[in-house]
Design a protein around this motif. Structure first.
Motif, PDB file in Angstrom:
ATOM      1  N   ARG A  35      56.789 -96.205  28.090  1.00 33.62           N
ATOM      2  CA  ARG A  35      56.754 -96.209  26.625  1.00 33.62           C
ATOM      3  C   ARG A  35      56.389 -94.826  26.108  1.00 33.62           C
ATOM      4  N   PHE A  36      55.447 -94.168  26.777  1.00 33.81           N
ATOM      5  CA  PHE A  36      55.032 -92.838  26.348  1.00 33.81           C
ATOM      6  C   PHE A  36      56.177 -91.838  26.514  1.00 33.81           C
ATOM      7  N   GLN A  39      58.503 -92.398  23.773  1.00 33.07           N
ATOM      8  CA  GLN A  39      57.938 -91.864  22.538  1.00 33.07           C
ATOM      9  C   GLN A  39      58.118 -90.352  22.475  1.00 33.07           C
ATOM     10  N   ALA A  43      60.368 -88.239  19.811  1.00 34.22           N
ATOM     11  CA  ALA A  43      59.814 -87.136  19.023  1.00 34.22           C
ATOM     12  C   ALA A  43      60.627 -85.863  19.227  1.00 34.22           C
ATOM     13  N   ARG A 244      49.738 -88.801  22.306  1.00 33.73           N
ATOM     14  CA  ARG A 244      50.351 -90.035  21.811  1.00 33.73           C
ATOM     15  C   ARG A 244      50.205 -90.189  20.302  1.00 33.73           C
ATOM     16  N   GLU A 245      49.022 -89.874  19.794  1.00 33.84           N
ATOM     17  CA  GLU A 245      48.767 -90.074  18.363  1.00 33.84           C
ATOM     18  C   GLU A 245      49.655 -89.171  17.516  1.00 33.84           C
ATOM     19  N   LEU A 247      52.502 -87.716  18.465  1.00 31.37           N
ATOM     20  CA  LEU A 247      53.897 -88.124  18.651  1.00 31.37           C
ATOM     21  C   LEU A 247      54.225 -89.335  17.796  1.00 31.37           C
ATOM     22  N   SER A 248      53.282 -90.294  17.745  1.00 29.10           N
ATOM     23  CA  SER A 248      53.491 -91.475  16.919  1.00 29.10           C
ATOM     24  C   SER A 248      53.569 -91.098  15.446  1.00 29.10           C
ATOM     25  N   GLY A 249      52.720 -90.157  15.019  1.00 30.55           N
ATOM     26  CA  GLY A 249      52.739 -89.709  13.629  1.00 30.55           C
ATOM     27  C   GLY A 249      54.043 -89.023  13.275  1.00 30.55           C
ATOM     28  N   ALA A 251      56.968 -89.520  14.784  1.00 28.39           N
ATOM     29  CA  ALA A 251      58.017 -90.542  14.763  1.00 28.39           C
ATOM     30  C   ALA A 251      57.980 -91.338  13.463  1.00 28.39           C
ATOM     31  N   ASP A 252      56.775 -91.624  12.965  1.00 30.22           N
ATOM     32  CA  ASP A 252      56.647 -92.405  11.735  1.00 30.22           C
ATOM     33  C   ASP A 252      57.099 -91.599  10.518  1.00 30.22           C
ATOM     34  N   ARG A 255      61.023 -90.809  10.446  1.00 27.83           N
ATOM     35  CA  ARG A 255      61.893 -91.934  10.799  1.00 27.83           C
ATOM     36  C   ARG A 255      63.184 -91.949   9.996  1.00 27.83           C
TER      37      ARG A 255
END
Length: 321
Positions: A35-36, A39, A43, A244-245, A247-249, A251-252, A255
């Motif tokens: 998953r990482f 992600q 990104a 991770r944090e 990369l998630s930010g 992606a969000d 988007r």
């Protein structure tokens, strides 16, 4: 010499057959890692590093510390390896890494520029910088695009006492003017301690359509630039794709997949190591990315301005307008 690395291979998993048994704990760990990786790949794509597209990675030795040599700044090398992911290492190990003296802007690929205009020559043309009386000082000149974020890399705009010190692998302690980044409503100045050692730096990410030639625009090519206030910021690309944090930010916030944007990141918790150099251990988004207008008229106008600079430079040879 303008030294550029072109990655011509995409990382592909080797085929395998047979049965493999793993423990439940190992299976969970493998799913988390998968998953990482997904992600990180998402990104990269959102930032303009599409694994399905051919990308030329430029980072050349315009830096004043490396002038007249064929050595490349180690911080930029870290950034190059991180931005390209496994493709760089894979190409190098299999002998399929192609290194060219220059990358033509009309070639059939996107461009990834590693380093700010102080070290990456094409970035000077792309963002409109030119020497202002000192080879180690660049000021705005014939700016193709009005961007919300810009590097402040002119000694005329920084006090002589404003310096930043850090360790560079192979060179030891290096002192540089404390370059900064101008934003829409404030200056972002890297913090230093009482001895001038760098405490935090900034990394500016810019994605635009490739307006260096009309044909590049027509063919849908892009340019993505990664440049720190200092090399430590550029080097933090290797940290970016591990966080991770963040990369998630990314992606969000991206988007909607904007064609052009700028994004500023702050890097901190810097460790100064005499062997491997100074490197950050924390990275964070300063604010939401700023989406840039995506109109053909903007890119065509920018092409005309960039062409006037390019025709007087030997660093690139794009198609005529």
């Amino acid at each position: 010499m303008d030294i550029s690395a072109v990655l011509t291979v995409a990382t592909q998993a080797a085929g395998a057959s047979g049965m493999v048994t793993v423990s439940t704990r190992a299976a969970r760990w493998m799913r988390t890692r998968a998953r990482f990786r997904d992600q990180a790949n998402i990104a990269r794509e959102l930032l303009g590093l599409h694994q399905s597209r051919l990308i030329a990675y430029r980072h050349d030795s315009k830096h004043v510390l490396y002038g007249g040599t064929q050595s490349l700044h180690p911080d930029n090398l870290h950034g190059l390896a991180a931005a390209s992911g496994n493709a760089y290492v894979s190409a190098q190990q299999t002998g399929r890494l192609r290194v060219e003296d220059e990358i033509l802007t009309h070639a059939a690929h996107d461009l990834a520029l590693i380093g700010s205009p102080t070290s990456e020559g094409l970035s000077r043309l792309l963002f409109g910088y030119a020497p202002d009386g000192d080879p180690d000082s660049l000021a705005a000149d014939q700016i193709p695009l009005d961007l919300p974020f810009r590097w402040v890399i002119s000694k005329n705009g920084i006090a002589d006492s404003a310096v930043a010190r850090r360790l560079v692998a192979g060179r030891g302690l290096v002192e540089r003017p404390n370059w900064r980044i101008a934003g829409p409503d404030r200056l972002y100045v890297p913090r230093v301690d009482e001895d001038g050692l760098l405490l935090e730096d900034y990394l500016l990410v810019t994605k635009v359509r490739n307006y260096l030639s009309h044909s590049a625009i027509d063919e849908g090519h892009f340019i993505v630039s990664f440049g720190g206030s200092h090399g430590t910021g550029t080097r933090a690309l290797e940290l970016l794709f591990k966080d991770r944090e963040v990369l998630s930010g990314i992606a969000d916030r991206l988007r909607q997949r904007p064609a052009a944007f700028q994004m500023l990141l702050r890097v901190s918790d810097i460790k100064h190591d005499r062997t491997v150099g100074s490197y950050a251990r924390k990275i964070e988004l300063v604010d939401d990315p700023i989406v840039l207008p995506d109109r053909d008229s903007i890119w065509r106008t920018a092409t005309g301005i960039a062409q006037r600079s390019i025709h007087g430079s030997s660093t690139a040879h794009p198609d005529p307008p």
